[in-house]
Write a protein that holds these residues in place. Structure first.
Motif, PDB file in Angstrom:
ATOM      1  N   VAL A 123       0.851  -1.192   0.000  1.00 35.72           N
ATOM      2  CA  VAL A 123       0.000   0.000   0.000  1.00 35.72           C
ATOM      3  C   VAL A 123       0.887   1.243   0.000  1.00 35.72           C
ATOM      4  O   VAL A 123       1.858   1.323   0.762  1.00 35.72           O
ATOM      5  N   LEU A 124       0.570   2.158  -0.896  1.00 37.34           N
ATOM      6  CA  LEU A 124       1.214   3.470  -0.907  1.00 37.34           C
ATOM      7  C   LEU A 124       0.208   4.412  -0.264  1.00 37.34           C
ATOM      8  O   LEU A 124      -0.796   4.770  -0.887  1.00 37.34           O
ATOM      9  N   LEU A 125       0.432   4.739   1.008  1.00 33.26           N
ATOM     10  CA  LEU A 125      -0.559   5.530   1.743  1.00 33.26           C
ATOM     11  C   LEU A 125      -0.110   6.983   1.823  1.00 33.26           C
ATOM     12  O   LEU A 125       0.969   7.280   2.342  1.00 33.26           O
ATOM     13  N   ASP A 126      -0.968   7.868   1.321  1.00 31.55           N
ATOM     14  CA  ASP A 126      -0.679   9.307   1.409  1.00 31.55           C
ATOM     15  C   ASP A 126      -1.072   9.803   2.789  1.00 31.55           C
ATOM     16  O   ASP A 126      -2.198   9.552   3.236  1.00 31.55           O
ATOM     17  N   ILE A 127      -0.166  10.497   3.447  1.00 32.49           N
ATOM     18  CA  ILE A 127      -0.527  11.217   4.675  1.00 32.49           C
ATOM     19  C   ILE A 127      -0.358  12.700   4.363  1.00 32.49           C
ATOM     20  O   ILE A 127       0.732  13.151   4.009  1.00 32.49           O
ATOM     21  N   LYS A 128      -1.449  13.421   4.481  1.00 33.64           N
ATOM     22  CA  LYS A 128      -1.409  14.839   4.078  1.00 33.64           C
ATOM     23  C   LYS A 128      -0.799  15.706   5.165  1.00 33.64           C
ATOM     24  O   LYS A 128       0.027  16.542   4.910  1.00 33.64           O
ATOM     25  N   THR A 129      -1.277  15.530   6.407  1.00 35.74           N
ATOM     26  CA  THR A 129      -0.740  16.226   7.568  1.00 35.74           C
ATOM     27  C   THR A 129      -1.315  15.559   8.811  1.00 35.74           C
ATOM     28  O   THR A 129      -2.385  14.948   8.748  1.00 35.74           O
ATOM     29  N   LEU A 130      -0.622  15.687   9.930  1.00 34.09           N
ATOM     30  CA  LEU A 130      -1.157  15.168  11.194  1.00 34.09           C
ATOM     31  C   LEU A 130      -1.986  16.217  11.922  1.00 34.09           C
ATOM     32  O   LEU A 130      -2.638  15.912  12.916  1.00 34.09           O
ATOM     33  N   ASP A 131      -1.932  17.439  11.445  1.00 34.46           N
ATOM     34  CA  ASP A 131      -2.637  18.537  12.121  1.00 34.46           C
ATOM     35  C   ASP A 131      -4.124  18.482  11.727  1.00 34.46           C
ATOM     36  O   ASP A 131      -4.479  18.678  10.562  1.00 34.46           O
ATOM     37  N   ASP A 132      -4.984  18.192  12.721  1.00 38.27           N
ATOM     38  CA  ASP A 132      -6.411  17.979  12.421  1.00 38.27           C
ATOM     39  C   ASP A 132      -7.049  19.166  11.713  1.00 38.27           C
ATOM     40  O   ASP A 132      -7.769  19.013  10.736  1.00 38.27           O
ATOM     41  N   SER A 133      -6.772  20.353  12.236  1.00 38.73           N
ATOM     42  CA  SER A 133      -7.466  21.498  11.653  1.00 38.73           C
ATOM     43  C   SER A 133      -6.921  21.819  10.265  1.00 38.73           C
ATOM     44  O   SER A 133      -7.675  22.117   9.334  1.00 38.73           O
ATOM     45  N   LEU A 134      -5.603  21.677  10.102  1.00 41.91           N
ATOM     46  CA  LEU A 134      -5.040  21.903   8.759  1.00 41.91           C
ATOM     47  C   LEU A 134      -5.580  20.856   7.786  1.00 41.91           C
ATOM     48  O   LEU A 134      -5.910  21.169   6.639  1.00 41.91           O
ATOM     49  N   HIS A 135      -5.695  19.614   8.243  1.00 37.66           N
ATOM     50  CA  HIS A 135      -6.173  18.543   7.369  1.00 37.66           C
ATOM     51  C   HIS A 135      -7.546  18.878   6.805  1.00 37.66           C
ATOM     52  O   HIS A 135      -7.818  18.718   5.619  1.00 37.66           O
ATOM     53  N   LYS A 136      -8.413  19.373   7.661  1.00 35.72           N
ATOM     54  CA  LYS A 136      -9.784  19.686   7.229  1.00 35.72           C
ATOM     55  C   LYS A 136      -9.763  20.824   6.205  1.00 35.72           C
ATOM     56  O   LYS A 136     -10.408  20.743   5.157  1.00 35.72           O
TER      57      LYS A 136
END
Ligand code: SF4
Length: 242
Positions: A123-136
């Motif tokens: 699996v190539l899993l993208d993680i965009k950011t760990l920051d919840d508010s930034l992620h949204k």
């Protein structure tokens, strides 16, 4: 059953190990601010290919001799938006002796996603950011499913490569990079981390689609910051970081 495929790449070298046949699925529920493929978002947009899993496999098998040390990658868009087609196609690839990889944002974490994972070797899993508010703000979705997806991959011991886009002023801060590197260090199924420098080459597609570009004015990531991020991750992780 037919799948809607945005495009195909027959000799891909950046989406998993070796030379790969890459199928880019149409449709994605995410709206990543840095996305350079907004033309894959709309599941109903015109596509290059509309085919059954068997027809797509037949296309793959034309190149089988080149794929011996590589395999097939399902990318997108988000392949899990077409779960039944994806499951059947991955199953057929396995029956044909091909290595399979699933490139996903992890936003769709469902029973069918778990079934698809049974037929994915990597699996190539993208993680965009760990920051919840930034992620949204940054993707239009919470990071809850992405985290659950990663935890599940860990639980089943699925070989996983993490992909993370370095965007100046957003994800490319030492604080956020360190937090992500430390977070990943507990996942022993993670075999590789790819840090992808943000670029602006997809902006013309936004113009063509009449969509305002969310990161207008943000410059491409410098080579210096890319190397800095790689160095920082290597201090926390004992897997290849590129
Ligand atoms: S998940 Fe991928 S295809 Fe979907 S919006 Fe984000 S970058 Fe684009």
């Amino acid at each position: 059953m037919t799948g809607r495929i945005h495009s195909l790449e027959t000799f891909g070298t950046v989406d998993g190990p070796g030379i790969r046949f890459v199928a880019f699925f149409q449709g994605c529920p995410m709206r990543c601010a840095f996305c350079h493929n907004p033309d894959t978002w709309n599941p109903d947009a015109p596509v290059q290919y509309e085919m059954t899993p068997e027809e797509l496999l037949a296309e793959v098998l034309r190149y089988k001799s080149f794929l011996k040390k590589g395999g097939v990658t399902c990318s997108g868009g988000e392949p899990l938006m077409q779960p039944d087609f994806l499951i059947q196609f991955l199953r057929l690839c396995h029956e044909a002796g091909l290595h399979t990889a699933l490139d996903t944002s992890g936003v769709i974490f469902s029973e069918k996603a778990r079934q698809a994972l049974e037929h994915a070797d990597l699996v190539l899993l993208d993680i965009k950011t760990l920051d919840d508010s930034l992620h949204k703000d940054y993707t239009g979705h919470t990071r809850q499913n992405n985290q659950a997806f990663l935890d599940y991959l860990h639980q089943i011991g699925k070989p996983t490569w993490i992909r993370h886009v370095l965007v100046p002023h957003y994800t490319d801060t030492d604080q956020r990079l360190t937090a992500l590197a430390q977070h990943l260090s507990i996942y022993n199924n993670v075999e590789r981390v790819e840090l992808l420098p943000y670029h602006t080459m997809g902006t013309y597609k936004y113009q063509e689609l009449g969509i305002p570009y969310p990161l207008e004015g943000i410059p491409a990531l410098s080579a210096e910051r890319h190397l800095h991020a790689i160095d920082l991750f290597r201090r926390h992780l004992h897997v290849p970081v590129v």
